[in-house]
Design an enzyme around this catalytic site. Structure first.
Site, PDB file in Angstrom:
ATOM      1  CG  ASP A 229      -2.141  -0.922   0.990  1.00  0.00           C
ATOM      2  OD1 ASP A 229      -2.337  -1.391  -0.148  1.00  0.00           O
ATOM      3  OD2 ASP A 229      -2.864  -1.183   1.967  1.00  0.00           O
TER       4      ASP A 229
ATOM      5  NE  ARG B  90      -4.040   0.609  -5.273  1.00  0.00           N
ATOM      6  CZ  ARG B  90      -4.203   0.489  -3.942  1.00  0.00           C
ATOM      7  NH1 ARG B  90      -3.275  -0.141  -3.213  1.00  0.00           N
ATOM      8  NH2 ARG B  90      -5.282   0.979  -3.361  1.00  0.00           N
TER       9      ARG B  90
ATOM     10  NE  ARG C  17      -3.765   2.356   0.174  1.00  0.00           N
ATOM     11  CZ  ARG C  17      -3.920   2.897   1.376  1.00  0.00           C
ATOM     12  NH1 ARG C  17      -3.521   4.143   1.591  1.00  0.00           N
ATOM     13  NH2 ARG C  17      -4.471   2.219   2.368  1.00  0.00           N
TER      14      ARG C  17
END
Length: 289
Positions: free
Chosen positions: A168, A199, A244
């Site tokens: 993360d 991501r 994020r």
């Protein structure tokens, strides 16, 4: 093939199951938390490489605090039928959320930021952010349950790190290194393909808008070798419904005159006050309807 689903509950028998440990710790944590109420408890065998191990340990630490015993030997976790016991508990602040303030200090010309509710001895795997950003020019001074972040000299001209235990933090560190023009090779990113979005693909696409060329040179390996292209004027950063992505790219406003963040409400998943906090420290944040 999609929700809504109708689920009818019944007593859970428990027993023994095997699960791929390399995919996501979230599946594992979900099973562990419900294991004590299973009639026969649960023996969970984790197959293959165990990714995000600190997140699993964090779950088990919390369960033990509330009265649950467990046994973790090699790749097998055993939890007998037990009862949770309520106890007073103070929730520590989120080290993952703190990472964006590390990024801000790293990218600012001059900065010192005090963050409350963070402890040196933390069960959160993402507390490793303090060590990571020490190499990237941020000093962490601990005092009780708070930390002070201060600028210091950058220690690396090329950065290698294995994010297997802290996936993360990857977006924050990737964007920071690009903004500071620090080439890198980051491994242990295989789980990023199955997060809120892919991501790795998102980082490659959005950072190219800012002029940085990244490549996934092997599964779960992301590299930046200093290659650049012309940046897009007034870039608009897609967030892919991923909190994020929004929070990692917003500090780029320190390096570029204007940054547009699409679907800014995505931060509500983990840090709903993020935009307000940026305003408090001097960022000019304007919502465009």
């Amino acid at each position: 093939g999609f929700p809504p689903l109708q689920i009818k509950g019944k007593e859970l028998e428990g027993g023994k199951i095997a699960l791929d440990g390399s995919v996501s710790s979230q599946y594992i944590s979900a099973l562990l938390m419900v294991a004590p109420i299973m009639k026969n408890g649960l023996t969970l065998e984790l197959l293959g490489h165990i990714a995000s191990r600190p997140y699993i340990q964090l779950t088990l630490n919390m369960m033990r605090y509330f009265g649950i015993d467990y046994d973790w030997q090699e790749n097998v976790i055993k939890i007998a039928h037990q009862t949770y016991t309520p106890r007073p508990f103070t929730v520590e602040s989120d080290w993952s959320g703190a990472s964006y303030w590390y990024e801000i200090v790293a990218c600012a010309n001059n900065a010192s930021i005090r963050l409350l509710g963070l402890q040196r001895e933390s069960s959160q795997g993402d507390s490793k952010v303090a060590d990571i950003f020490s190499a990237l020019g941020v000093e962490t001074v601990f005092s009780g349950d708070q930390v002070m972040l201060k600028k210091k000299a950058i220690e690396v001209s090329y950065f290698e790190y294995d994010f297997d235990h802290q996936p993360d933090l990857a977006q924050t560190v990737v964007v920071t290194c690009c903004l500071k023009d620090i080439p890198f090779k980051f491994t242990g990113l295989q789980s990023l393909h199955i997060k809120e979005t892919d991501r790795i693909a998102a980082l490659i696409c959005e950072l190219r808008k800012l002029g940085y060329v990244l490549r996934e040179t092997a599964p779960g390996v992301l590299e930046y070798k200093g290659e650049k292209v012309e940046k897009i004027a007034n870039p608009s950063i897609a967030t892919y419904e991923d909190h994020r992505m929004a929070m990692a790219f917003a500090p780029a406003a320190l390096m570029f005159s204007d940054i547009y963040i699409e679907n800014p409400q995505v931060v509500s998943k983990s840090y709903p006050q993020y935009w307000d906090h940026l305003k408090e420290v001097g960022f000019d944040v304007e919502e465009i309807v």
